[in-house]
Design a protein around this motif. Sequence first.
Motif, short mmCIF file in Angstrom:
data_model
loop_
_atom_site.label_atom_id
_atom_site.label_comp_id
_atom_site.label_asym_id
_atom_site.label_seq_id
_atom_site.Cartn_x
_atom_site.Cartn_y
_atom_site.Cartn_z
N ILE A 8 0.83 -1.20 0.00
CA ILE A 8 0.00 0.00 0.00
C ILE A 8 0.87 1.25 0.00
O ILE A 8 0.59 2.22 -0.73
CB ILE A 8 -0.96 -0.02 1.20
N PHE A 9 1.94 1.24 0.79
CA PHE A 9 2.81 2.41 0.87
C PHE A 9 3.45 2.71 -0.49
O PHE A 9 3.43 3.85 -0.98
CB PHE A 9 3.90 2.18 1.93
N ARG A 10 4.01 1.68 -1.12
CA ARG A 10 4.69 1.90 -2.41
C ARG A 10 3.70 2.24 -3.51
O ARG A 10 3.98 3.09 -4.37
CB ARG A 10 5.53 0.67 -2.78
N ILE A 160 19.38 -5.75 -9.95
CA ILE A 160 18.12 -5.37 -10.61
C ILE A 160 17.02 -6.38 -10.32
O ILE A 160 15.84 -6.04 -10.28
CB ILE A 160 18.33 -5.21 -12.13
N GLU A 161 17.37 -7.65 -10.10
CA GLU A 161 16.35 -8.68 -9.89
C GLU A 161 15.54 -8.41 -8.63
O GLU A 161 14.32 -8.59 -8.61
CB GLU A 161 17.02 -10.07 -9.83
N ALA A 165 11.48 -7.75 -8.48
CA ALA A 165 10.65 -8.65 -7.68
C ALA A 165 9.74 -7.87 -6.75
O ALA A 165 8.55 -8.18 -6.60
CB ALA A 165 11.53 -9.61 -6.89
N ARG A 166 10.27 -6.83 -6.12
CA ARG A 166 9.47 -6.02 -5.20
C ARG A 166 8.35 -5.27 -5.94
O ARG A 166 7.19 -5.29 -5.53
CB ARG A 166 10.37 -5.02 -4.48
N ALA A 198 5.46 -10.17 -15.71
CA ALA A 198 6.44 -10.81 -14.83
C ALA A 198 7.19 -11.93 -15.57
O ALA A 198 8.42 -12.07 -15.44
CB ALA A 198 5.74 -11.37 -13.59
N ARG A 199 6.45 -12.71 -16.35
CA ARG A 199 7.09 -13.79 -17.10
C ARG A 199 8.08 -13.22 -18.12
O ARG A 199 9.20 -13.73 -18.28
CB ARG A 199 6.02 -14.63 -17.81
N GLY A 200 7.67 -12.15 -18.79
CA GLY A 200 8.56 -11.52 -19.76
C GLY A 200 9.81 -10.96 -19.12
O GLY A 200 10.92 -11.11 -19.65
#
Length: 515
Positions: A8-10, A160-161, A165-166, A198-200
Amino acid sequence: MFQAAGHIFRLTHAAWVMAREGVFSDVDPAILPPVARAPLALAKLIARRAQGNTGSRLTRAMARLGPSYVKLGQFLATRPDIVGMNSARELEQLQDRMPAFPRAEAIATIEQAFGRKIGDIYAEFSEPVAAASIAQVHKARIADSAGDREVAVKVLRPRIERRFARDLSDMFFAARIAERYSAEARRLRMISVVETLARGVRMEMDFRLEAAAASEFGENVAEDNDFRVPAVDWNLTAKEVLTLEWIDGVALSDIAALKRANVDQPRLGRVVIQSFLLHAVRDGFFHADMHQGNLFVDANGRLVAVDFGIMGRLGPKERRFLAEILYGFITRNYQRVAEVHFEAGYVPSTQRVADFAQAIRAIGEPIHSRKANEISMAKLLTLLFEITALFEMKTRTELVLLQKTMVVVEGVARTLDPHLDLWATSEPIIGAWVREKLGPVGIVQDAGRGVASLGRLAGQLPDLLDRAESIARRLSDAEFTSNGERLRREPRESNWKWVAPWVVAALLAVVLLVR
């Protein structure tokens, strides 16, 4: 609890940035549920005076939010059914350009990937020549037994990963909330949108997969005279590092340089269109990011593609769908175009074919009443997406990616030749495929594949029936009392000898119906 608070914050921060850029300024509150109207009013209140349309504001907001959102913006450029055609065209301009990270960090990544010193791998290794959100590219030289050659080395951006992910986790959270409360979000399959993104991204961050895509693509076009793909150096490719043949050519984005090189631009425009269609319908595997920056023309006049992080695939059904749809528009057979949608299962059977054909005619006839250079594929797709909603046709992500790539390809070709006749250029490829695959030869080939499928099924039937009989015996040999205790009894004589013929008949019927 804490994880949800983080989402929610991000997301609130992302919404704040978009609101400040004026992304929500043109949204009509009447189309929103009452609970969303107060936040919309607040978003409009805090918006600063922004220049440009909604699409350009969205582009600026995505660029401010960082690499994950840049990728989201680029992906949404392929989904005009979600953001609208105007915004999608603006998002196409979203440049995936980031500050380069130090050459020393790139060298450290390469040395860790191969367990060797950089001097033992490359005879020369340059400063970055291009930098994007996921990786950057260096020019290098290799001197070994195979000779002295120049290569392009793509190196993954450090750490970068974790960042992706976040941010992708936040996007999943937002998509789930949207689908819970919005029927339109469910129709557009927002969760599926994020899953595709996400898959891409996962595939883009593993350069072994990009190398495999480049290799497969290269094999498909090996016999093509007008199109080629740079060779992969598998010995110098790892998860974080990709080494490809260096391409010396003129980028299609540099029109002035093309003119200085005396490139036949109308011919090159036709090659762009026909190559894309050939890859899509012949191979079912196409470059899905064919903008001018990823296309070059070499000294022999051949079109060369680079950057294989985003590729599209089409199964046999989708390839037939594409070919018949385009051929139907070319030949003005709108009834067949409508029937293909229903045969493919893209339009619900509760709708009427005649009504859908009428809607397709409303799209097709204005095209044929105009000059070739006045036909806009973007306008055509806008109307198609409107009809999609009208006839309750659910979004097909693989087809949307294909259609949007067609718009980009058309734009590239029209930049080279403003008078390009898109339909006349497409007909030799599409017409030949339709005549080959749907004509007498294609029917015979389909019949042969059907016989082969039946043969494989027949070979598997004894094993399948044995397994089914074994399961049935175990079930019939066991009974349970009311308190759950298991009782045994003598096995009964099998009746499968009477059932087997019916099972065989049912399986054969299913196979024939599927064919």
